[in-house]
Design a protein around this motif. Structure first.
Motif, PDB file in Angstrom:
ATOM      1  N   LEU A  92      -9.062 -10.515  -5.849  1.00  0.00           N
ATOM      2  CA  LEU A  92      -8.566  -9.245  -5.336  1.00  0.00           C
ATOM      3  C   LEU A  92      -9.674  -8.514  -4.592  1.00  0.00           C
ATOM      4  O   LEU A  92     -10.801  -8.385  -5.090  1.00  0.00           O
ATOM      5  CB  LEU A  92      -8.040  -8.371  -6.479  1.00  0.00           C
ATOM      6  CG  LEU A  92      -6.934  -8.990  -7.349  1.00  0.00           C
ATOM      7  CD1 LEU A  92      -6.447  -7.983  -8.386  1.00  0.00           C
ATOM      8  CD2 LEU A  92      -5.774  -9.487  -6.493  1.00  0.00           C
ATOM      9  N   PHE A 147     -10.570  -4.998  -3.474  1.00  0.00           N
ATOM     10  CA  PHE A 147     -10.181  -3.609  -3.723  1.00  0.00           C
ATOM     11  C   PHE A 147     -10.477  -2.689  -2.548  1.00  0.00           C
ATOM     12  O   PHE A 147     -10.163  -1.497  -2.610  1.00  0.00           O
ATOM     13  CB  PHE A 147     -10.870  -3.093  -4.993  1.00  0.00           C
ATOM     14  CG  PHE A 147     -10.411  -3.806  -6.240  1.00  0.00           C
ATOM     15  CD1 PHE A 147      -9.098  -3.680  -6.667  1.00  0.00           C
ATOM     16  CD2 PHE A 147     -11.268  -4.616  -6.955  1.00  0.00           C
ATOM     17  CE1 PHE A 147      -8.655  -4.337  -7.798  1.00  0.00           C
ATOM     18  CE2 PHE A 147     -10.843  -5.285  -8.094  1.00  0.00           C
ATOM     19  CZ  PHE A 147      -9.521  -5.151  -8.514  1.00  0.00           C
ATOM     20  N   VAL A 150      -3.209  -4.974  -2.530  1.00  0.00           N
ATOM     21  CA  VAL A 150      -3.833  -5.527  -3.737  1.00  0.00           C
ATOM     22  C   VAL A 150      -2.766  -5.939  -4.740  1.00  0.00           C
ATOM     23  O   VAL A 150      -2.819  -7.019  -5.332  1.00  0.00           O
ATOM     24  CB  VAL A 150      -4.795  -4.503  -4.360  1.00  0.00           C
ATOM     25  CG1 VAL A 150      -5.308  -4.999  -5.715  1.00  0.00           C
ATOM     26  CG2 VAL A 150      -5.973  -4.230  -3.429  1.00  0.00           C
ATOM     27  N   THR A 198      -8.678   1.629  -4.857  1.00  0.00           N
ATOM     28  CA  THR A 198      -8.563   0.705  -3.729  1.00  0.00           C
ATOM     29  C   THR A 198      -8.910   1.431  -2.445  1.00  0.00           C
ATOM     30  O   THR A 198      -9.275   2.614  -2.463  1.00  0.00           O
ATOM     31  CB  THR A 198      -7.142   0.129  -3.625  1.00  0.00           C
ATOM     32  OG1 THR A 198      -6.234   1.181  -3.246  1.00  0.00           O
ATOM     33  CG2 THR A 198      -6.689  -0.477  -4.953  1.00  0.00           C
TER      34      THR A 198
END
Length: 326
Positions: free
Chosen positions: A208, A210, A217, A288
């Motif tokens: 992932l 961010f 995400v 994020t």
């Protein structure tokens, strides 16, 4: 018709069940050989093999369709072969072994997402709808004529849950398509529209980032769940993440004011830097590039999985690495 059913994982079982309950005769099941599972690498039969044995159906096992297995298929003289996630490619000789051909239940609206991971790729692309297709297999990769299609919503759920749902809803479509083949009423239609490809998800793709937006995400995390599973780095160590969703703080849960872990629900989520894990009420969230995502489970490197709340209690606010994997 006399059918051979070809399938391997649990998502193929609903279609096998539906065919066993139909007017067709399943004369054999073709599946991949027993495979090692778990840390102890115990040889384990496929879910399709387990169900076939319970039903007393002969089982053929092969990871490639060549040589002796083709002779066995030909000796059964099937009218058709029904395929759901078998995991091997049928060449010209195999395809010619069934009088009417081989028919695959594919988990997308072909020609979109041809390949091994159609649901996963559709989720990662942030689509809101997809579906299933029954098509007659040819020598291309998911390029054969369409016999039946059904469009479904694509909910904000992980790929495993969506696949289970599509497998259940697609099974009767496969039976209906084979009914039409048997009756001579099947409408074979060439695939039309723009094609896209759904390659198998690699572990690197499950990391992932961010710095992306919260919806991006979340979509990536859901698309790679349960396999290979979402992860990110903390101090260079791989950390698995579960239950990643877009965090919406309109009506946050409140903890007792005496709970020392309680965080003010009035802090805007947008103030959280990308990769920062913290707590808002009963939610553990990660910042994020635009907003935040919530997470319900975390598995630190070399340790068992735990709830995200327990992880935060033990570690407090913490930052995930943002730099690229070396």
């Amino acid at each position: 018709m006399r059918l051979i059913f070809a399938g391997t994982p649990h998502v193929a079982v609903p279609s096998l069940e539906a065919l066993l309950a139909s007017e067709h005769e399943v004369v054999a099941v073709l599946t991949r050989p027993d495979a090692p599972v778990g840390r102890k690498r115990v040889l384990t039969p496929s879910p399709v093999k387990v169900r076939a044995q319970a039903a007393g159906i002969p089982v053929l096992e092969a990871d490639r369709l060549r040589g002796d297995i083709l002779t066995e298929i030909e000796s059964l003289a099937p009218d058709a072969v029904a395929v759901v996630a078998y995991g091997a490619i049928a060449g010209p000789r195999a395809l010619a072994a069934a009088a009417h051909g081989w028919f695959n239940l594919h988990f997308s609206l072909l020609p979109a997402w041809r390949g091994a991971a159609p649901v996963q790729r559709a989720i990662m692309a942030r689509q809101t709808g997809s579906g299933v297709t029954v098509f007659r297999i040819d020598t291309g990769m998911d390029t054969g004529d369409v016999v039946a299609q059904a469009a479904f919503e694509l909910p904000e759920a992980d790929a495993g849950a969506v696949l289970d749902d599509y497998a259940e809803r697609g099974a009767p479509l496969l039976v209906a398509a084979l009914d039409a083949v048997a009756a001579g009423t099947a409408d074979y239609r060439p695939q039309a529209g723009e094609s896209s490809h759904a390659d198998k998800i690699t572990p690197d793709e499950a990391r992932l980032d961010f710095r992306a937006s919260a919806p991006e995400v979340s979509a990536r995390a859901r698309g790679v769940t349960p396999q290979p599973g979402a992860w990110a780095l903390i101090d260079g160590k791989r950390t698995k993440l579960f239950g990643v969703q877009v965090y919406r703080s309109g009506s946050p849960d409140h903890l007792s004011p005496t709970d020392p872990q309680a965080a003010s629900p009035t802090v805007p989520q947008a103030d959280l830097p990308p990769g920062r894990l913290t707590r808002r009420g009963d939610a553990v969230i990660i910042g994020t590039g635009d907003g935040a995502v919530s997470v319900t489970g975390i598995q630190p490197f070399g340790k068992p999985r735990m709830s995200a709340l327990d992880f935060h209690r033990g570690h407090g606010d913490i930052d995930f690495d943002l730099e690229e994997t070396p």
